[in-house]
Design an enzyme around this catalytic site. Structure first.
Site, PDB file in Angstrom:
ATOM      1  CG  HIS A 116       4.513   7.900  -7.797  1.00  8.16           C
ATOM      2  ND1 HIS A 116       3.511   8.240  -6.907  1.00  8.16           N
ATOM      3  CD2 HIS A 116       4.499   8.848  -8.761  1.00  8.16           C
ATOM      4  CE1 HIS A 116       2.913   9.336  -7.322  1.00  8.16           C
ATOM      5  NE2 HIS A 116       3.492   9.733  -8.444  1.00  8.16           N
ATOM      6  N   GLY A 152     -15.691   2.705   4.569  1.00  8.91           N
ATOM      7  CA  GLY A 152     -15.100   1.392   4.662  1.00  8.91           C
ATOM      8  C   GLY A 152     -14.551   1.049   6.034  1.00  8.91           C
ATOM      9  N   PRO A 153     -13.890  -0.100   6.149  1.00 10.87           N
ATOM     10  CG  PRO A 153     -12.485  -1.873   5.617  1.00 10.87           C
ATOM     11  CD  PRO A 153     -13.552  -1.014   5.036  1.00 10.87           C
ATOM     12  CG  PHE A 194      -3.252  -2.031   7.904  1.00 14.23           C
ATOM     13  CD1 PHE A 194      -3.218  -1.174   6.809  1.00 14.23           C
ATOM     14  CD2 PHE A 194      -2.239  -2.968   8.048  1.00 14.23           C
ATOM     15  CE1 PHE A 194      -2.193  -1.243   5.886  1.00 14.23           C
ATOM     16  CE2 PHE A 194      -1.200  -3.052   7.125  1.00 14.23           C
ATOM     17  CZ  PHE A 194      -1.183  -2.188   6.034  1.00 14.23           C
ATOM     18  N   PRO A 211      -4.119  -5.015   4.955  1.00 13.38           N
ATOM     19  CG  PRO A 211      -3.204  -6.958   5.862  1.00 13.38           C
ATOM     20  CD  PRO A 211      -4.349  -6.020   6.016  1.00 13.38           C
ATOM     21  N   GLY A 254      -4.293  -1.686   1.504  1.00 13.59           N
ATOM     22  CA  GLY A 254      -3.887  -0.358   1.939  1.00 13.59           C
ATOM     23  C   GLY A 254      -5.103   0.531   2.030  1.00 13.59           C
TER      24      GLY A 254
END
Length: 537
Positions: A82, A163-164, A167, A169, A172
């Site tokens: 998905h 939010g930030p 990235f 990790p 996500g």
């Protein structure tokens, strides 16, 4: 009306039963949330949770689930069929009852702000909550998926809404927003998967492509064969059941099947459904077939039977209809008493229950008597000529009676807010001001309860007049008592409005409320006399 919001978060974990259950348990432990369904997929490595709650609890439930995901899911190790780009991939909020879409947009933004601050995760707003058109559709927001997210976030156009901006990790990103209720629905066809798919292509909005659209808006679908049922199905998502209701989809599928000489053998709702969608279907068949059905449970039964919702699995309303799933036993200690107990409670040496509760009970008895006479007239052969009049009166009197019964207890608890204010401290000027404001608000609440009783009872007069003029003459005395009871209930409620109004300082509110209450009392006297006069002719 009780406020109900549905939340359907999708998490990027469908294989580890411990993580799946931990998220479910986090939702269950939030007071006010009801977890309805947990649907894990091994190949997709994804689990869809469905839970409902009020405006505050639904946010707490989503946050509780996100906390577990933040701790237990690592997107660097995730793979599945998905599309996805986050540990909590999507988190839509859906208005079900008593809440607007705008309200759900605010809920989504509130959730996003709190999740970003507490969990240090980025979030996009999508669907109705999107602040940019290019972020409205989920496939556009999720384009590139997790693997392309680091690069995508470097583009200023794809800066997170909350939010930030860097990235993250292990997480996500999450898409949260507000959307309309999606109903997953299947129509059973005695045919092949190809034939079912052909019907789906004719009906779904996308049809066979831009040059050949389908006939139904807000419908996505396809055809398949279900081995366990030994039949084919047209399987669809109704993205907006108010645009294309369930019954419209079912009836159109029947027409398409008939054109192919195929039989339709009922249908099924996958997951849950709003009460409104079922009542819309019932009202359609009632009008189409010229039926007279006014009780909600019978309307649900009609919809289930006409659309064959029991065909492949039992359709249990208490497990399939959202409002029934989350329904709580009514807190009606007085209305739940026997008649003897209620009267003895009134007669006891306490101020509550008092005249307000008694007035609501008397008014309910009044409309109830009218309802009884109308029902005793309807369906009787010798009164065939007045059936349309009874069909007009019965639903009104039945509903008014049902709505007046809870007012018996509402009146007794009406002073809770006032008493809370009375107990507030009054040492400083600020405390005195807050105490006065609370007490004034409490008095207005105490006034609104008997005023609501008056309004409800007043809405029964036109129907009661029909009963008086066309109802079974053998029940004349019942209608007479009903009229007097309705008038007395309104008069008694009016007295409660008056006595509570003495402490109100808001002159504008006082004048407007008294004017309405006086008008309702005068109308009750006039309408009661009208009913009694009709019964004498």
């Amino acid at each position: 009306m009780k406020k109900i919001i549905e939340c359907v978060p999708n998490f990027s974990e469908g294989r580890d039963p411990e993580i799946i259950e931990a998220i479910a348990e986090a939702i269950r432990n939030v007071k006010g949330c009801s977890l309805i369904d947990v649907d894990p997929g091994r190949s997709t490595n994804r689990t869809v949770y469905t839970f409902v709650g009020g405006p505050e609890s639904i946010i707490e439930g989503a946050l509780a689930a996100a906390r577990v995901a933040r701790e237990r899911i690592d997107m660097r190790k995730h793979g599945g069929e998905h599309p996805r780009f986050g540990a909590m991939d999507v988190c839509p909020f859906v208005p079900v009852a008593g809440v607007t879409m705008a309200g759900c947009v605010e809920i989504a933004k509130n959730f996003a702000a709190r999740a970003a601050q507490e969990l240090k995760i980025p979030l996009y707003l999508y669907e109705e909550a999107a602040e940019h058109d290019y972020r409205r559709k989920l496939p556009d927001v999720r384009a590139g998926e997790y693997e392309g997210l680091a690069e995508k976030l470097q583009d200023p156009r794809w800066k997170p809404d909350f939010g930030p901006t860097d990235f993250v990790p292990e997480w996500g990103i999450t898409a949260t927003g507000a959307r309309k209720f999606l109903i997953a629905y299947n129509v059973n066809i005695l045919g092949t998967s190809n034939q079912a798919h052909r019907i789906a292509l004719n009906l779904r909005e996308a049809g066979r492509g831009e040059d050949s659209p389908g006939s139904l808006k807000e419908v996505k679908g396809m055809g398949w064969f279900v081995d366990e049922y030994n039949l084919a199905q047209v399987t669809v998502n109704l993205n907006d059941y108010q645009v294309t209701p369930i019954h419209v989809m079912y009836e159109e599928a029947k027409k398409e099947a008939a054109a192919l000489n195929l039989a339709v053998t009922g249908s099924e709702i996958v997951g849950v459904v709003p009460l409104e969608a079922m009542l819309m279907a019932a009202d359609y068949y009632i009008e189409k077939e010229g039926l007279f059905i006014y009780q909600e449970d019978q309307k649900i039964r009609l919809a289930v039977e006409r659309m064959g919702l029991n065909s492949v699995a039992p359709f249990k309303p208490e497990e399939k209809i959202i409002e029934y799933i989350v329904a709580e036993e009514p807190d009606e200690p007085l209305a739940g008493m026997s008649v003897r107990e209620f009267i003895e409670e009134i007669a006891a040496r306490s101020s509550a229950p008092g005249g307000g509760s008694a007035s609501a009970a008397v008014a309910a008895i009044g409309s109830g008597l009218g309802s009884m006479v109308a029902k005793l007239t309807w369906g009787v052969r010798k009164f065939e000529g007045v059936q349309p009049k009874m069909m007009e009166a019965i639903p009104v009197l039945h509903e008014v009676t049902q709505k007046l019964i809870p007012m018996i207890d509402a009146d007794t608890s009406a002073f809770n807010e006032y008493m809370e204010g009375l107990r507030m401290p009054k040492n400083s000027e600020a405390e005195k001001k807050a105490r006065t404001a609370k007490m004034q608000a409490g008095l207005k609440t105490a006034i609104q309860v008997p005023l609501t009783t008056m309004r409800l009872a007043d809405s029964a007069w036109d129907a009661l007049n029909l009963v008086a003029e066309y109802g079974n003459p053998a029940s004349k005395s019942d209608t007479q008592v009903g009229a007097r009871s309705l008038e007395t209930g309104i008069w008694g409620a009016y007295q409660n409005v008056l006595i509570n109004m003495e402490g109100i300082k808001d002159e504008e509110y006082r004048q407007a409320t008294l004017a309405e209450a006086e008008q309702l009392t005068l109308r009750a006297k006039e309408q009661c006399e009208k009913v009694l006069n009709l019964l004498e002719h």
